[in-house]
Design a protein around this motif. Structure first.
Motif, PDB file in Angstrom:
ATOM      1  N   ASN A   3      12.682  -6.697  -3.819  1.00 27.39           N
ATOM      2  CA  ASN A   3      11.338  -7.584  -4.053  1.00 27.39           C
ATOM      3  C   ASN A   3      11.189  -8.100  -5.183  1.00 27.39           C
ATOM      4  O   ASN A   3      11.612  -7.636  -6.296  1.00 27.39           O
ATOM      5  CB  ASN A   3      10.332  -6.493  -3.600  1.00 27.39           C
ATOM      6  N   THR A  17       1.308  -4.564  -3.862  1.00 30.17           N
ATOM      7  CA  THR A  17       2.182  -5.159  -2.734  1.00 30.17           C
ATOM      8  C   THR A  17       3.286  -6.262  -3.506  1.00 30.17           C
ATOM      9  O   THR A  17       3.125  -6.888  -4.395  1.00 30.17           O
ATOM     10  CB  THR A  17       1.528  -5.914  -1.866  1.00 30.17           C
ATOM     11  N   PRO A  22      11.676  -8.756   1.115  1.00 37.65           N
ATOM     12  CA  PRO A  22      11.435  -8.248   2.491  1.00 37.65           C
ATOM     13  C   PRO A  22      10.373  -7.397   2.529  1.00 37.65           C
ATOM     14  O   PRO A  22       9.732  -7.209   3.981  1.00 37.65           O
ATOM     15  CB  PRO A  22      12.578  -7.367   2.750  1.00 37.65           C
ATOM     16  N   ASP A  23       9.851  -6.915   1.632  1.00 40.26           N
ATOM     17  CA  ASP A  23       8.362  -5.883   1.727  1.00 40.26           C
ATOM     18  C   ASP A  23       7.113  -6.669   1.187  1.00 40.26           C
ATOM     19  O   ASP A  23       6.210  -5.830   1.123  1.00 40.26           O
ATOM     20  CB  ASP A  23       8.711  -4.646   0.938  1.00 40.26           C
ATOM     21  N   ARG A  26       3.534  -5.329   2.071  1.00 47.41           N
ATOM     22  CA  ARG A  26       3.322  -3.853   2.385  1.00 47.41           C
ATOM     23  C   ARG A  26       2.730  -3.195   1.439  1.00 47.41           C
ATOM     24  O   ARG A  26       2.895  -3.729   0.036  1.00 47.41           O
ATOM     25  CB  ARG A  26       4.679  -3.218   2.565  1.00 47.41           C
ATOM     26  N   VAL A  28       2.639  -0.443  -1.562  1.00 51.18           N
ATOM     27  CA  VAL A  28       3.485   0.089  -2.674  1.00 51.18           C
ATOM     28  C   VAL A  28       2.496   1.143  -3.042  1.00 51.18           C
ATOM     29  O   VAL A  28       1.575   0.776  -3.751  1.00 51.18           O
ATOM     30  CB  VAL A  28       4.193  -0.947  -3.653  1.00 51.18           C
ATOM     31  N   GLN A 405       5.368   6.050   3.063  1.00 54.60           N
ATOM     32  CA  GLN A 405       6.377   5.028   3.261  1.00 54.60           C
ATOM     33  C   GLN A 405       6.298   5.010   4.829  1.00 54.60           C
ATOM     34  O   GLN A 405       6.911   3.773   5.358  1.00 54.60           O
ATOM     35  CB  GLN A 405       7.727   5.192   2.566  1.00 54.60           C
ATOM     36  N   GLU A 408       1.498   2.683   7.977  1.00 51.57           N
ATOM     37  CA  GLU A 408       1.103   1.534   7.643  1.00 51.57           C
ATOM     38  C   GLU A 408      -0.170   1.651   6.461  1.00 51.57           C
ATOM     39  O   GLU A 408      -1.298   1.261   6.739  1.00 51.57           O
ATOM     40  CB  GLU A 408       0.621   0.543   8.867  1.00 51.57           C
TER      41      GLU A 408
END
Length: 497
Positions: A3, A17, A22-23, A26, A28, A405, A408
């Protein structure tokens, strides 16, 4: 790391985030153990230290972290080539430093004096190697630019005479005589220029690495004073006068941000941590919240310290940040570090409570002073607990990361009101993670939306996981739960089926 660098999430500003990869998008969540010698060599028992400074096995340190499921460290900047820890029998004679040791003449530690006009490439190579190695195993690094603690809160005379900017330690005529000469504005233009060159070099060295967060300084002065009792504990005859580093810290933040922008670098989050001492302890976190920093590490702001109370005074109670943390409101990302409100402490409940209140728990891990392996005794006469003392906290931090992890997390918020225990992260109707901290065997309740839920139980002490019976809630209501484990703290995880 796959990332891009982190930024504060606009959807849930309690978390970072990745800006790409790919993340991206999302949440962190960061958590991990740290200790003073994870960048420099030269920490060990006794006040003086050997001729050859002790070196941490950094690959072993990374294994220690990953085995326990951690994903964050503070990478310590210790500015002194000779210093000690107040209240503990160990030295911190740290090398390498950012400047070349050329002489002529010798410094306080018996080695060549510094040329502050010449940056030492070996230091910056080590810095990059360690941050890169951390990235390879999925660990984010808070890169500390400066340290204030040892400049005013470690024993004299080395708190200043052990610093490269003291007159006896450099060939450039720079003669700092207190922390005020290095971290309180206005600075001597030459000192300011040297600091700016160093900060630019750090940013240039690490700017392309995605796992970097910056930290201005550890526990710099905040314009307050200590009592004569505390001064005596530090080895000082009387309590000295220290200035307020707030303006200087804001300048460092601006310097980093401006340099990143001018060079076209990706921005990395920068943090500001608790100052000490301050004039009003209950307002200790105000300068952090008022800064341009993206993340903060707060400290003692408990009402018990109103009216002149002092957290270093004997008999001071544990801070609320340790026993019952406030709910994170999203004003800043909060890296909740025991270094600033519970030094020497850390257990499993602290980690879970911090996580469920929307913080990122970080452990000042005194157990690593004696080394990275389990042992029954601490390092000789250091005055700190042994390695095993902190194992429950370490494993609990990894457990919280596993749940973070799985969830959501970007859609979850800390809620005092949704569970009778007061500890819950929830996205009502979708996910609920609830802590029952007392472990007294009594039932507790959770307010649930209608739906079908999968149920999982986790024993905080034994780390055992067991599934519960599926749960169907026909309409929104309060549901009672009881832990299936023996008395002890437990977590229940409810996820909409």
């Amino acid at each position: 790391m796959r990332n891009g660098p982190l930024a504060v999430s606009t959807r849930n500003p309690r978390y970072f985030t990745p800006t790409s990869g790919p993340d991206a998008g999302r949440a962190v969540y960061l958590t991990g153990s740290h200790i003073w010698n994870n960048l420099h060599d030269g920490m060990g028992p006794g006040p003086d230290g050997p001729d050859e400074p002790e070196r941490l096995d950094f690959p072993a340190y990374l294994r220690f972290l990953t085995e326990r499921g951690h994903n964050f460290i503070r990478l310590w900047r210790w500015e002194h080539v000779r210093s000690q820890a107040a209240g503990g029998n160990y030295h911190l004679n740290m090398s390498p430093q950012p400047w070349a040791r050329t002489g002529p003449g010798t410094a306080k530690d018996g080695k060549l004096r510094f040329d502050l006009e010449r940056l030492d490439d070996g230091y910056f190579q080590r810095l990059r190697e360690r941050v890169t190695a951390a990235a390879e195993v999925g660990i984010y690094v808070g890169v500390m630019l400066f340290d204030g603690w040892a400049l005013h809160l470690s024993p004299p005379p080395d708190h200043i005479e052990g610093h490269p900017f003291h007159a006896g330690n450099n060939i450039n005529g720079v003669a700092a005589s207190s922390i005020n000469d290095l971290q309180v504005l206005p600075l001597d233009p030459r000192v300011r220029s040297l600091q700016e060159a160093y900060v630019h070099k750090v940013v240039d060295t690490l700017h392309d690495l995605p796992n970097v967060l910056w930290e201005v300084s550890n526990e710099s002065c905040g314009g307050g004073t200590v009592t004569d009792e505390v001064a005596a504990f530090l080895g000082m005859d009387t309590a000295p006068s220290w200035g307020d580093s707030t303006g200087w810290q804001y300048w460092v933040i601006d310097t980093v941000k401006q340099h990143e922008a001018a060079r076209g670098y990706d921005a990395h989050p920068i943090g500001m941590t608790m100052q000490f001492p301050v004039p009003e302890q209950t307002k200790v976190n105000d300068p952090l919240l008022g800064s341009q920093a993206e993340w903060i590490s707060p400290g003692y702001d408990d009402e018990i310290f109103a009216g002149g109370g002092h957290p270093m005074a004997g008999g001071a109670p544990p801070s609320r940040w340790y026993t019952d943390p406030p709910v994170a409101d999203g004003a800043k990302v909060v890296l909740s570090d025991t270094d600033h409100y519970a030094p020497g402490h850390g257990d499993a409940l602290w980690a879970w409570k911090s996580f469920l209140r929307g913080h990122h728990p970080v452990l000042m891990d005194y157990g690593l002073i004696a080394g990275l392996e389990p042992g029954d005794e601490p390092a000789a006469d250091t005055g700190v607990p042994p390695f095993a003392h902190y194992e429950p906290a370490r494993w609990a931090m990894g457990d919280t990361l596993r749940y973070a992890q799985r969830m959501e997390l970007i859609d979850a918020a800390p809620r005092r009101d949704i569970a009778s225990t007061g500890y819950a992260l929830a996205n009502p109707g979708s996910e609920y993670l609830v802590l029952e901290p007392d472990g007294d065997g009594w039932a507790f309740t959770v307010d649930l939306h209608a739906g079908s839920y999968q149920v999982e139980w986790f024993d905080v002490t034994t780390r055992e996981t067991t599934p519960g019976d599926g749960l169907r809630v026909e309409s929104a209501r309060t549901v009672e739960f009881a832990s299936p484990f023996p008395p002890g703290p437990a977590v229940v995880y409810l996820r909409r089926a």
